[in-house]
Design an enzyme around this catalytic site. Structure first.
Site, PDB file in Angstrom:
ATOM      1  N   GLY A 142      -6.445  13.899  14.253  1.00 55.02           N
ATOM      2  CA  GLY A 142      -7.767  13.732  13.685  1.00 55.02           C
ATOM      3  C   GLY A 142      -8.828  14.531  14.401  1.00 55.02           C
ATOM      4  N   HIS A 162       0.801  -1.234   0.000  1.00 57.62           N
ATOM      5  CA  HIS A 162       0.000   0.000   0.000  1.00 57.62           C
ATOM      6  C   HIS A 162       0.825   1.270   0.000  1.00 57.62           C
ATOM      7  CE1 HIS A 162      -2.404  -3.306   1.621  1.00 57.62           C
ATOM      8  NE2 HIS A 162      -3.354  -2.779   0.880  1.00 57.62           N
ATOM      9  N   ARG A 177      -1.415  10.001  15.344  1.00 56.33           N
ATOM     10  CA  ARG A 177      -2.639  10.293  14.590  1.00 56.33           C
ATOM     11  C   ARG A 177      -3.100  11.699  14.938  1.00 56.33           C
ATOM     12  NH1 ARG A 177      -7.595  10.028  12.687  1.00 56.33           N
ATOM     13  NH2 ARG A 177      -9.372  10.099  14.102  1.00 56.33           N
ATOM     14  N   GLU A 187     -14.250   8.426  17.678  1.00 57.95           N
ATOM     15  CA  GLU A 187     -13.655   8.469  16.339  1.00 57.95           C
ATOM     16  C   GLU A 187     -13.555   7.035  15.834  1.00 57.95           C
ATOM     17  OE1 GLU A 187     -10.926   6.576  17.576  1.00 57.95           O
ATOM     18  OE2 GLU A 187      -9.457   7.832  16.530  1.00 57.95           O
ATOM     19  N   MET A 188     -12.664   6.746  14.878  1.00 62.36           N
ATOM     20  CA  MET A 188     -12.745   5.434  14.244  1.00 62.36           C
ATOM     21  C   MET A 188     -11.403   4.719  14.063  1.00 62.36           C
ATOM     22  SD  MET A 188     -15.759   6.193  11.459  1.00 62.36           S
ATOM     23  CE  MET A 188     -16.183   4.472  11.298  1.00 62.36           C
ATOM     24  N   GLU A 189     -10.347   5.195  14.693  1.00 60.35           N
ATOM     25  CA  GLU A 189      -9.030   4.622  14.401  1.00 60.35           C
ATOM     26  C   GLU A 189      -8.164   4.274  15.617  1.00 60.35           C
ATOM     27  OE1 GLU A 189     -10.084   7.554  13.026  1.00 60.35           O
ATOM     28  OE2 GLU A 189     -10.574   6.859  10.999  1.00 60.35           O
ATOM     29  N   GLY A 221      -6.295  11.437   8.887  1.00 59.68           N
ATOM     30  CA  GLY A 221      -7.127  10.528   8.104  1.00 59.68           C
ATOM     31  C   GLY A 221      -7.155  10.901   6.628  1.00 59.68           C
ATOM     32  N   ASP A 253     -17.501  17.842  16.452  1.00 61.05           N
ATOM     33  CA  ASP A 253     -18.963  17.794  16.541  1.00 61.05           C
ATOM     34  C   ASP A 253     -19.316  17.456  17.984  1.00 61.05           C
ATOM     35  OD1 ASP A 253     -19.490  17.364  13.425  1.00 61.05           O
ATOM     36  OD2 ASP A 253     -17.902  16.001  14.058  1.00 61.05           O
TER      37      ASP A 253
HETATM   38  N1  HPA Z   1     -18.207   9.391  14.976  1.00 59.96           N
HETATM   39  C1  HPA Z   1     -17.167   8.725  14.479  1.00 59.96           C
HETATM   40  N2  HPA Z   1     -16.085   9.320  14.024  1.00 59.96           N
HETATM   41  C2  HPA Z   1     -16.037  10.657  14.050  1.00 59.96           C
HETATM   42  C3  HPA Z   1     -17.088  11.408  14.550  1.00 59.96           C
HETATM   43  C4  HPA Z   1     -18.226  10.735  15.036  1.00 59.96           C
HETATM   44  O1  HPA Z   1     -19.201  11.347  15.506  1.00 59.96           O
HETATM   45  N3  HPA Z   1     -16.748  12.716  14.430  1.00 59.96           N
HETATM   46  C5  HPA Z   1     -15.507  12.757  13.881  1.00 59.96           C
HETATM   47  N4  HPA Z   1     -15.085  11.509  13.649  1.00 59.96           N
END
Ligand code: HPA
Length: 234
Positions: free
Chosen positions: A90, A5, A88, A179-181, A21, A204
């Site tokens: 993010g 990759h 990271r 978040e997701m990582e 990201g 957010d």
């Molecule tokens: N959820 C998942 N990942 C994110 C969010 C969220 O609300 N905001 C920024 N990354």
């Protein structure tokens, strides 16, 4: 030798890598913060650059979204490119007593992902930041007068339609960012023997329905990058 990759050549990636990201953010960070940045990866448009900060080599590479994508890049960085420190950079959704723009230094990352369990015999791993990196980030925040809090975050595999009770469960456990990582990054960093930290701006608020304006996002990113580069500098 390139890896599946990454088309960077051996030696082109520094031993310290910032991992946003979004690949375009990687390009922006390289252009705005690094001296003499050269493009070192374009495979799949996951842009990567190496330059210097205060004379020290630093790379910045997009990770994509979610644990699988982030883990692919972080694993190849650690295993094939000799990378020793991965930070990271993010954004996250905020829960509870945090405000838009707050910077979180993720001490721990809980998760609904099975990624770490896959490698840990089904047991629950404590996915945690590298202490030295975390301490350096705390110290840099103090020196630069940047407000940043050490926090627990949650890495979800499901941006849409996840656990409907997630927010209340997070509040109950004093977790303030989603978040997701990070949980995947922290787990693989432990396994690969590299240092990792996630630094996240609250973009957010999941309970208040607030969202950062684009200029605020830009400002948050700049503050985080300044903080992280200072923390990483010798
Ligand atoms: N959820 C998942 N990942 C994110 C969010 C969220 O609300 N905001 C920024 N990354």
């Amino acid at each position: 030798m390139s890896t599946p990759h990454l088309d960077a050549e051996p030696g082109q990636i520094a031993d310290t890598v910032l991992l946003p990201g979004d690949p375009l953010r990687a390009r922006h960070i390289a252009r705005e913060f690094l001296d003499g940045a050269m493009e070192v990866n374009t495979r799949r448009n996951m842009l990567g650059y190496t330059g210097t900060f205060r004379g020290q080599r630093v790379s910045v590479l997009g990770s994509g979204m979610g644990i699988p994508s982030c883990a692919i890049y972080a694993t190849e960085l650690a295993r094939f490119h000799g990378v020793k420190r991965i930070v990271r950079i993010g954004t996250c959704g905020g829960v509870g007593d945090v405000a838009l723009g707050d910077i979180l230094l993720a001490q721990s990352a809980s998760t609904d992902s099975r990624f770490n369990r896959l490698q840990f015999g089904g047991h629950d791993l404590s996915a945690c930041a590298d202490f030295d990196l975390l301490r350096a980030a705390v110290d840099a925040a103090g020196q630069l007068d940047i407000r940043a809090s050490v926090a627990g975050v949650f890495s979800t595999d499901s941006f849409y339609d996840g656990d409907p009770h997630l927010v209340e469960r997070l509040v109950r456990h004093r977790i303030v960012g989603v978040e997701m990582e990070s949980a995947g990054l922290y787990g693989l960093a432990l396994r690969e023997g590299v240092r990792a930290l996630s630094v996240l701006a609250v973009s957010d608020h999941l309970q208040r329905g607030e969202h950062m304006a684009p200029e605020q996002r830009e400002q948050g990113l700049s503050t985080m990058v300044a903080l992280v580069l200072d923390a990483l500098a010798d």
